[in-house]
Design a protein around this motif. Structure first.
Motif, PDB file in Angstrom:
ATOM      1  N   PRO A  74       0.716  -1.186   0.189  1.00  0.00           N
ATOM      2  CA  PRO A  74       0.022  -0.029   0.039  1.00  0.00           C
ATOM      3  C   PRO A  74       0.690   1.121  -0.158  1.00  0.00           C
ATOM      4  O   PRO A  74       2.059   1.220   0.592  1.00  0.00           O
ATOM      5  CB  PRO A  74      -0.882  -0.214   1.442  1.00  0.00           C
ATOM      6  CG  PRO A  74       0.178  -0.831   2.451  1.00  0.00           C
ATOM      7  CD  PRO A  74       0.899  -1.693   1.328  1.00  0.00           C
ATOM      8  N   LEU A  75       0.107   2.469  -0.378  1.00  0.00           N
ATOM      9  CA  LEU A  75       0.824   3.607  -0.258  1.00  0.00           C
ATOM     10  C   LEU A  75       0.238   4.070   0.999  1.00  0.00           C
ATOM     11  O   LEU A  75      -0.926   3.705   1.332  1.00  0.00           O
ATOM     12  CB  LEU A  75       0.278   4.683  -1.247  1.00  0.00           C
ATOM     13  CG  LEU A  75       0.738   4.301  -2.646  1.00  0.00           C
ATOM     14  CD1 LEU A  75      -0.042   5.424  -3.714  1.00  0.00           C
ATOM     15  CD2 LEU A  75       2.449   4.542  -2.752  1.00  0.00           C
ATOM     16  N   ILE A  76       1.047   4.744   1.888  1.00  0.00           N
ATOM     17  CA  ILE A  76       0.700   5.247   3.211  1.00  0.00           C
ATOM     18  C   ILE A  76       0.341   6.857   3.127  1.00  0.00           C
ATOM     19  O   ILE A  76       1.127   7.498   3.192  1.00  0.00           O
ATOM     20  CB  ILE A  76       1.788   4.858   4.266  1.00  0.00           C
ATOM     21  CG1 ILE A  76       2.089   3.527   4.159  1.00  0.00           C
ATOM     22  CG2 ILE A  76       1.133   5.243   5.592  1.00  0.00           C
ATOM     23  CD1 ILE A  76       1.114   2.390   4.466  1.00  0.00           C
ATOM     24  N   MET A  77      -0.804   7.101   3.754  1.00  0.00           N
ATOM     25  CA  MET A  77      -1.127   8.352   3.970  1.00  0.00           C
ATOM     26  C   MET A  77      -2.003   8.654   5.156  1.00  0.00           C
ATOM     27  O   MET A  77      -3.108   7.798   5.333  1.00  0.00           O
ATOM     28  CB  MET A  77      -2.100   8.941   2.770  1.00  0.00           C
ATOM     29  CG  MET A  77      -1.230   9.100   1.506  1.00  0.00           C
ATOM     30  SD  MET A  77      -2.454   9.920   0.227  1.00  0.00           S
ATOM     31  CE  MET A  77      -2.519  11.620   1.003  1.00  0.00           C
ATOM     32  N   VAL A  78      -1.492   9.112   6.089  1.00  0.00           N
ATOM     33  CA  VAL A  78      -2.249   9.297   7.225  1.00  0.00           C
ATOM     34  C   VAL A  78      -3.270  10.156   7.567  1.00  0.00           C
ATOM     35  O   VAL A  78      -2.876  11.459   6.969  1.00  0.00           O
ATOM     36  CB  VAL A  78      -1.026   9.442   8.524  1.00  0.00           C
ATOM     37  CG1 VAL A  78      -1.489   9.472  10.069  1.00  0.00           C
ATOM     38  CG2 VAL A  78       0.014   8.463   8.567  1.00  0.00           C
ATOM     39  N   SER A  79      -4.551  10.120   8.122  1.00  0.00           N
ATOM     40  CA  SER A  79      -5.216  11.188   8.261  1.00  0.00           C
ATOM     41  C   SER A  79      -5.068  12.167   9.250  1.00  0.00           C
ATOM     42  O   SER A  79      -4.193  11.911  10.237  1.00  0.00           O
ATOM     43  CB  SER A  79      -6.624  10.512   8.440  1.00  0.00           C
ATOM     44  OG  SER A  79      -6.807   9.939   9.960  1.00  0.00           O
ATOM     45  N   ASP A  80      -5.950  13.143   8.967  1.00  0.00           N
ATOM     46  CA  ASP A  80      -5.820  14.183  10.075  1.00  0.00           C
ATOM     47  C   ASP A  80      -7.033  14.150  11.048  1.00  0.00           C
ATOM     48  O   ASP A  80      -7.497  15.085  11.433  1.00  0.00           O
ATOM     49  CB  ASP A  80      -5.692  15.527   9.346  1.00  0.00           C
ATOM     50  CG  ASP A  80      -4.271  15.543   8.569  1.00  0.00           C
ATOM     51  OD1 ASP A  80      -3.278  15.170   9.067  1.00  0.00           O
ATOM     52  OD2 ASP A  80      -4.125  16.513   7.645  1.00  0.00           O
ATOM     53  N   VAL A  81      -7.691  13.120  11.220  1.00  0.00           N
ATOM     54  CA  VAL A  81      -8.874  13.064  11.930  1.00  0.00           C
ATOM     55  C   VAL A  81      -8.634  13.205  13.342  1.00  0.00           C
ATOM     56  O   VAL A  81      -7.847  12.579  13.918  1.00  0.00           O
ATOM     57  CB  VAL A  81      -9.680  11.999  11.540  1.00  0.00           C
ATOM     58  CG1 VAL A  81     -10.906  11.672  12.489  1.00  0.00           C
ATOM     59  CG2 VAL A  81     -10.191  11.861  10.164  1.00  0.00           C
ATOM     60  N   ASP A  82      -9.620  14.251  13.837  1.00  0.00           N
ATOM     61  CA  ASP A  82      -9.732  14.322  15.321  1.00  0.00           C
ATOM     62  C   ASP A  82     -10.518  13.226  15.874  1.00  0.00           C
ATOM     63  O   ASP A  82     -11.768  13.551  15.886  1.00  0.00           O
ATOM     64  CB  ASP A  82     -10.150  15.718  15.812  1.00  0.00           C
ATOM     65  CG  ASP A  82      -9.801  15.678  17.284  1.00  0.00           C
ATOM     66  OD1 ASP A  82     -10.275  15.023  18.029  1.00  0.00           O
ATOM     67  OD2 ASP A  82      -9.754  16.892  17.931  1.00  0.00           O
ATOM     68  N   GLU A  83     -10.204  12.047  16.284  1.00  0.00           N
ATOM     69  CA  GLU A  83     -11.079  10.854  16.727  1.00  0.00           C
ATOM     70  C   GLU A  83     -11.963  11.330  17.845  1.00  0.00           C
ATOM     71  O   GLU A  83     -13.193  10.895  17.634  1.00  0.00           O
ATOM     72  CB  GLU A  83     -10.365   9.550  17.144  1.00  0.00           C
ATOM     73  CG  GLU A  83      -9.501   9.357  16.113  1.00  0.00           C
ATOM     74  CD  GLU A  83      -8.599   7.919  16.282  1.00  0.00           C
ATOM     75  OE1 GLU A  83      -9.099   7.175  17.275  1.00  0.00           O
ATOM     76  OE2 GLU A  83      -7.650   7.745  15.473  1.00  0.00           O
ATOM     77  N   ASP A  84     -11.662  12.048  18.820  1.00  0.00           N
ATOM     78  CA  ASP A  84     -12.364  12.232  19.864  1.00  0.00           C
ATOM     79  C   ASP A  84     -13.571  13.344  19.303  1.00  0.00           C
ATOM     80  O   ASP A  84     -14.698  13.073  19.898  1.00  0.00           O
ATOM     81  CB  ASP A  84     -11.636  12.911  20.982  1.00  0.00           C
ATOM     82  CG  ASP A  84     -10.864  12.083  21.807  1.00  0.00           C
ATOM     83  OD1 ASP A  84     -11.046  10.602  21.955  1.00  0.00           O
ATOM     84  OD2 ASP A  84      -9.582  12.482  22.385  1.00  0.00           O
TER      85      ASP A  84
END
Length: 227
Positions: free
Chosen positions: A34-44
């Motif tokens: 896979p290509l890796i792209m990390v999300s910027d989601v604020d999970e809380d």
């Protein structure tokens, strides 16, 4: 699959919207690079907004909600023609949702509750077809696996927490790392406990009109590209 049997490149690129080394390793072992792209989601914040809008959420729904948020966030920022996969894992214990412990004290307290008992590890998977020639499908599902924990002593719990591993993984344990000695049995998909269910991913790909071997092969991001 031996490298010599892999195609030089995959017909379809898969983007993994996660920084999890375990998820990436699971895909690689199955022949998917896979290509890796990390999300910027604020999970809380995402969970809080969902609770305000929908009311109480089941643990499995929390995992799916966050998986979808991660996939859609990365798809909205990506300039790659690809399928985007978001995943999120939570542990259900006594009907409560547990992600990563906030600190060592919470990890110790949680393990004192978990020892000698069983919990359910839910991993949400969300797939977004962000290909230029794709159908634009967006779909997901949650895989759930029952995990049986050993009856650890207080000393073992404190020693395990001191390694730092429980602080960086959902549920405060691993099955493929230092925590493997404390998992006596699982009921369901092993890979789901690691963080990504390969059988469920195959089903989601099929629902999106993509064959499993369409994503096998290829060259993704190197370790240096993930920061």
């Amino acid at each position: 699959m031996p490298p010599s049997l892999l195609p030089e490149s995959a017909p379809v690129t898969l983007v993994l919207a996660s920084a999890s080394p375990a998820r990436r390793t699971t895909l690689r072992a199955a022949g998917v690079e896979p290509l890796i792209m990390v999300s910027d989601v604020d999970e809380d914040l995402a969970v809080a907004e969902a609770l305000e809008r929908y009311g109480r959420l089941d643990p499995a729904d929390v995992a799916l909600l966050l998986a979808r948020a991660k996939a859609e966030d990365v798809a909205s920022r990506s300039n790659v023609s690809a399928l985007v996969l978001g995943c999120d894992s939570v542990l259900e214990l006594d009907g409560e949702v547990h992600g990563k412990p906030a600190d060592p004290a919470e990890a110790v307290t949680r393990w004192r509750r978990m020892r000698g008992r069983s919990g359910v590890l839910h991993t949400g998977h969300w797939l977004v077809d962000d290909r230029e020639d794709g159908a634009g499908a967006t779909l997901g599902a949650t895989a759930s696996t029952t995990v049986h924990f050993a009856k650890l002593s207080d000393t073992e719990i404190e020693s395990y927490v001191a390694t730092g591993e429980p602080l960086v993984v959902a549920g405060a344990f691993t099955v493929d790392g230092l925590g493997g000695a404390f998992v006596t049995a699982i009921e369901g998909d092993y890979h789901n406990v690691v963080g990504l269910s390969l059988p469920l991913l195959r089903e989601l790909l099929a629902d999106a009109g993509v064959e499993w071997f369409d994503v096998v092969g290829g060259v993704g991001a190197s370790d240096d590209d993930e920061e």
